[in-house]
Design a protein around this motif. Structure first.
Motif, PDB file in Angstrom:
ATOM      1  N   ARG A 184     -65.155   0.645   1.468  1.00 32.48           N
ATOM      2  CA  ARG A 184     -64.758   1.076   2.805  1.00 32.48           C
ATOM      3  C   ARG A 184     -63.852   0.017   3.444  1.00 32.48           C
ATOM      4  NH1 ARG A 184     -65.812   1.088   8.364  1.00 32.48           N
ATOM      5  NH2 ARG A 184     -65.745   3.168   9.284  1.00 32.48           N
ATOM      6  N   ALA A 185     -62.851   0.485   4.170  1.00 29.50           N
ATOM      7  CA  ALA A 185     -61.952  -0.398   4.903  1.00 29.50           C
ATOM      8  C   ALA A 185     -62.513  -0.614   6.305  1.00 29.50           C
ATOM      9  CB  ALA A 185     -60.556   0.213   4.973  1.00 29.50           C
ATOM     10  N   HIS A 186     -63.037  -1.792   6.561  1.00 26.76           N
ATOM     11  CA  HIS A 186     -63.576  -2.136   7.877  1.00 26.76           C
ATOM     12  C   HIS A 186     -62.485  -2.794   8.715  1.00 26.76           C
ATOM     13  CE1 HIS A 186     -67.264  -1.386   5.750  1.00 26.76           C
ATOM     14  NE2 HIS A 186     -67.224  -2.524   5.087  1.00 26.76           N
ATOM     15  N   THR A 187     -62.348  -2.390   9.963  1.00 27.77           N
ATOM     16  CA  THR A 187     -61.366  -3.009  10.841  1.00 27.77           C
ATOM     17  C   THR A 187     -61.926  -4.294  11.436  1.00 27.77           C
ATOM     18  OG1 THR A 187     -62.081  -1.886  12.866  1.00 27.77           O
ATOM     19  CG2 THR A 187     -60.506  -0.706  11.442  1.00 27.77           C
ATOM     20  N   ARG A 188     -61.030  -5.125  11.958  1.00 28.90           N
ATOM     21  CA  ARG A 188     -61.486  -6.359  12.606  1.00 28.90           C
ATOM     22  C   ARG A 188     -62.352  -6.051  13.822  1.00 28.90           C
ATOM     23  NH1 ARG A 188     -56.096  -9.959  13.120  1.00 28.90           N
ATOM     24  NH2 ARG A 188     -55.027  -7.986  12.746  1.00 28.90           N
ATOM     25  N   ALA A 189     -61.980  -5.028  14.577  1.00 31.52           N
ATOM     26  CA  ALA A 189     -62.768  -4.663  15.757  1.00 31.52           C
ATOM     27  C   ALA A 189     -64.178  -4.228  15.360  1.00 31.52           C
ATOM     28  CB  ALA A 189     -62.071  -3.548  16.527  1.00 31.52           C
ATOM     29  N   GLU A 190     -64.273  -3.458  14.280  1.00 36.89           N
ATOM     30  CA  GLU A 190     -65.590  -3.034  13.806  1.00 36.89           C
ATOM     31  C   GLU A 190     -66.433  -4.229  13.381  1.00 36.89           C
ATOM     32  OE1 GLU A 190     -64.956   1.419  11.921  1.00 36.89           O
ATOM     33  OE2 GLU A 190     -64.345  -0.327  10.733  1.00 36.89           O
ATOM     34  N   LEU A 191     -65.854  -5.107  12.604  1.00 33.48           N
ATOM     35  CA  LEU A 191     -66.604  -6.266  12.108  1.00 33.48           C
ATOM     36  C   LEU A 191     -67.106  -7.126  13.267  1.00 33.48           C
ATOM     37  CD1 LEU A 191     -64.300  -7.229   9.100  1.00 33.48           C
ATOM     38  CD2 LEU A 191     -66.608  -6.268   8.945  1.00 33.48           C
ATOM     39  N   ARG A 192     -66.252  -7.363  14.230  1.00 34.07           N
ATOM     40  CA  ARG A 192     -66.675  -8.151  15.391  1.00 34.07           C
ATOM     41  C   ARG A 192     -67.815  -7.460  16.144  1.00 34.07           C
ATOM     42  NH1 ARG A 192     -63.474 -12.376  16.808  1.00 34.07           N
ATOM     43  NH2 ARG A 192     -61.366 -12.490  15.896  1.00 34.07           N
ATOM     44  N   ALA A 193     -67.704  -6.154  16.340  1.00 40.28           N
ATOM     45  CA  ALA A 193     -68.729  -5.420  17.084  1.00 40.28           C
ATOM     46  C   ALA A 193     -70.060  -5.437  16.349  1.00 40.28           C
ATOM     47  CB  ALA A 193     -68.268  -3.981  17.322  1.00 40.28           C
ATOM     48  N   TRP A 194     -70.028  -5.236  15.042  1.00 42.70           N
ATOM     49  CA  TRP A 194     -71.275  -5.223  14.264  1.00 42.70           C
ATOM     50  C   TRP A 194     -71.922  -6.603  14.223  1.00 42.70           C
ATOM     51  CZ3 TRP A 194     -68.158  -2.371   9.979  1.00 42.70           C
ATOM     52  CH2 TRP A 194     -68.024  -1.026  10.323  1.00 42.70           C
ATOM     53  N   LEU A 195     -71.107  -7.641  14.089  1.00 39.22           N
ATOM     54  CA  LEU A 195     -71.646  -9.007  14.080  1.00 39.22           C
ATOM     55  C   LEU A 195     -72.281  -9.338  15.435  1.00 39.22           C
ATOM     56  CD1 LEU A 195     -68.758 -10.766  12.134  1.00 39.22           C
ATOM     57  CD2 LEU A 195     -71.161 -10.679  11.389  1.00 39.22           C
ATOM     58  N   LYS A 196     -71.588  -8.974  16.515  1.00 44.20           N
ATOM     59  CA  LYS A 196     -72.117  -9.233  17.851  1.00 44.20           C
ATOM     60  C   LYS A 196     -73.424  -8.472  18.068  1.00 44.20           C
ATOM     61  CE  LYS A 196     -70.795  -9.237  22.739  1.00 44.20           C
ATOM     62  NZ  LYS A 196     -69.711  -8.919  23.720  1.00 44.20           N
ATOM     63  N   ALA A 197     -73.495  -7.222  17.598  1.00 41.45           N
ATOM     64  CA  ALA A 197     -74.708  -6.425  17.745  1.00 41.45           C
ATOM     65  C   ALA A 197     -75.880  -7.039  16.987  1.00 41.45           C
ATOM     66  CB  ALA A 197     -74.464  -4.999  17.268  1.00 41.45           C
ATOM     67  N   ALA A 198     -75.592  -7.718  15.872  1.00 42.86           N
ATOM     68  CA  ALA A 198     -76.651  -8.373  15.092  1.00 42.86           C
ATOM     69  C   ALA A 198     -77.128  -9.670  15.730  1.00 42.86           C
ATOM     70  CB  ALA A 198     -76.156  -8.645  13.674  1.00 42.86           C
TER      71      ALA A 198
ATOM     72  N   ALA B 115     -58.489   7.060  -4.906  1.00 45.11           N
ATOM     73  CA  ALA B 115     -58.367   8.216  -4.014  1.00 45.11           C
ATOM     74  C   ALA B 115     -58.825   7.800  -2.621  1.00 45.11           C
ATOM     75  CB  ALA B 115     -59.215   9.375  -4.532  1.00 45.11           C
ATOM     76  N   TRP B 116     -57.876   7.728  -1.685  1.00 48.11           N
ATOM     77  CA  TRP B 116     -58.150   7.290  -0.314  1.00 48.11           C
ATOM     78  C   TRP B 116     -58.529   8.483   0.547  1.00 48.11           C
ATOM     79  CZ3 TRP B 116     -59.257   3.475   2.815  1.00 48.11           C
ATOM     80  CH2 TRP B 116     -59.025   3.611   4.190  1.00 48.11           C
ATOM     81  N   ASP B 117     -59.601   8.315   1.342  1.00 45.06           N
ATOM     82  CA  ASP B 117     -60.033   9.356   2.276  1.00 45.06           C
ATOM     83  C   ASP B 117     -59.944   8.805   3.695  1.00 45.06           C
ATOM     84  OD1 ASP B 117     -61.470  12.004   2.818  1.00 45.06           O
ATOM     85  OD2 ASP B 117     -62.788  10.560   3.800  1.00 45.06           O
ATOM     86  N   GLU B 118     -59.037   9.368   4.475  1.00 42.41           N
ATOM     87  CA  GLU B 118     -58.775   8.846   5.818  1.00 42.41           C
ATOM     88  C   GLU B 118     -59.982   9.000   6.740  1.00 42.41           C
ATOM     89  OE1 GLU B 118     -56.515   6.807   8.468  1.00 42.41           O
ATOM     90  OE2 GLU B 118     -55.761   7.441   6.501  1.00 42.41           O
ATOM     91  N   LYS B 119     -60.698  10.113   6.629  1.00 42.08           N
ATOM     92  CA  LYS B 119     -61.812  10.382   7.531  1.00 42.08           C
ATOM     93  C   LYS B 119     -62.928   9.354   7.387  1.00 42.08           C
ATOM     94  CE  LYS B 119     -64.987  14.024   9.017  1.00 42.08           C
ATOM     95  NZ  LYS B 119     -65.430  15.433   8.797  1.00 42.08           N
ATOM     96  N   SER B 120     -63.287   9.032   6.162  1.00 40.65           N
ATOM     97  CA  SER B 120     -64.375   8.070   5.930  1.00 40.65           C
ATOM     98  C   SER B 120     -63.874   6.639   5.850  1.00 40.65           C
ATOM     99  CB  SER B 120     -65.113   8.417   4.637  1.00 40.65           C
ATOM    100  OG  SER B 120     -64.256   8.271   3.507  1.00 40.65           O
ATOM    101  N   ALA B 121     -62.545   6.444   5.805  1.00 38.03           N
ATOM    102  CA  ALA B 121     -61.929   5.124   5.606  1.00 38.03           C
ATOM    103  C   ALA B 121     -62.392   4.494   4.302  1.00 38.03           C
ATOM    104  CB  ALA B 121     -62.213   4.197   6.783  1.00 38.03           C
TER     105      ALA B 121
ATOM    106  N   LEU C 274     -56.605  -1.422   1.069  1.00 41.57           N
ATOM    107  CA  LEU C 274     -57.354  -0.296   0.516  1.00 41.57           C
ATOM    108  C   LEU C 274     -56.643   1.037   0.722  1.00 41.57           C
ATOM    109  CD1 LEU C 274     -61.082  -1.183   1.318  1.00 41.57           C
ATOM    110  CD2 LEU C 274     -59.705  -1.743  -0.684  1.00 41.57           C
ATOM    111  N   SER C 275     -55.994   1.213   1.883  1.00 41.68           N
ATOM    112  CA  SER C 275     -55.326   2.490   2.147  1.00 41.68           C
ATOM    113  C   SER C 275     -53.923   2.549   1.571  1.00 41.68           C
ATOM    114  CB  SER C 275     -55.276   2.757   3.648  1.00 41.68           C
ATOM    115  OG  SER C 275     -54.443   1.806   4.299  1.00 41.68           O
ATOM    116  N   GLY C 276     -53.265   1.378   1.451  1.00 39.63           N
ATOM    117  CA  GLY C 276     -51.880   1.349   1.015  1.00 39.63           C
ATOM    118  C   GLY C 276     -51.682   0.880  -0.408  1.00 39.63           C
TER     119      GLY C 276
END
Length: 251
Positions: A203-217, A170-176, A147-149
């Motif tokens: 949105r570009a979700h990182t692996r760390a984000e996905l793992r954290a959100w899944l664990k929180a659910a 149009a890529w926006d770094e702040k919002s990913a 998505l960014s590249g």
């Protein structure tokens, strides 16, 4: 999202090997113990290009999407194939089912279209509630690298006799997030062209984000695989497949 675009979506995606995608999703479901004829909900199903082959494989699947136009195309394809598949208009972030299912799927970038952490967390929590104990949530995402590249701030073109397009990103770094603007030129039978405009954001979700959100659910056994592989991601992958399990005993 996907309004007038729905009528040309399948033509633009005609190079995608949906049979291979369906076979890979079946492998992922087998890995997580989803019965061959289990009950499944596919969120953001679009025109049903994966829904149909999964149903042909025996899965008792319901397609869900927020776009009425995409659902209408999916229902037409299912009727033409002689398949009885329920299609329901529903926001995946507010997913509800009458009876709990063995599997929740979100294919072809569905989770990328959830453009904030709150929306992703809402979907994961809704999917967790919809699953039977031991059930699986399985989905794919385009990677941050893609998505960014690959898309980034690039403009893509296609010049064809029947359908041409200009695809601006149009890529926006702040919002990913990457904003996608697609200008389509679709040839009519009389030789003139209709111009269609479609705007989307992913949105570009990182692996760390996905793992954290899944664990929180509440999910466990969270695994991330490379594109159409049963092995971990590699540098340069443009897509990840993600699977997680609802524990058999939940508090």
């Amino acid at each position: 999202m996907y309004t007038a675009f729905a009528r040309v979506y399948d033509a633009l995606m005609d190079t995608v090997d949906y049979a291979a995608w369906a076979a890979h999703y079946r492998k992922l479901m087998d890995e997580y113990g989803v019965p061959r004829q289990g009950k499944c909900v596919e969120c953001a199903c679009g025109t049903g290009s994966l829904t149909l082959p999964l149903r042909k494989g025996g899965l008792q699947i319901t397609g869900m999407d927020v776009s009425e136009n995409m659902l209408a195309a999916a229902m037409e394809k299912a009727r033409a194939a002689g398949l009885m598949i329920p299609f329901v208009r529903q926001d995946m972030c507010a997913l509800t089912v009458p009876r709990k299912v063995d599997c929740v799927l979100s294919t072809c970038d569905g989770v990328n279209y959830l453009t904030s952490p709150d929306k992703v967390q809402a979907f994961f929590s809704a999917a967790f509630a919809a699953l039977k104990p031991g059930g699986a949530l399985i989905f794919d995402v385009s990677t941050p690298e893609k998505l960014s590249g690959t898309l980034g701030r690039n403009t893509l073109f296609s010049d064809d006799d029947d359908i041409s397009y200009i695809w601006r990103n149009a890529w926006d770094e702040k919002s990913a997030c990457v904003a996608l603007t697609l200008s389509l030129f679709v040839r009519r039978p009389d030789g003139a062209y209709d111009r269609l405009e479609e705007r989307q954001t992913q949105r570009a979700h990182t692996r760390a984000e996905l793992r954290a959100w899944l664990k929180a659910a509440g999910f466990a056994d969270i695994r991330i695989f490379g594109r159409l592989r049963m092995t971990p991601p590699r540098p340069g992958d443009d897509r990840w497949h993600v699977a997680a399990r609802k524990p058999k005993e939940t508090i």
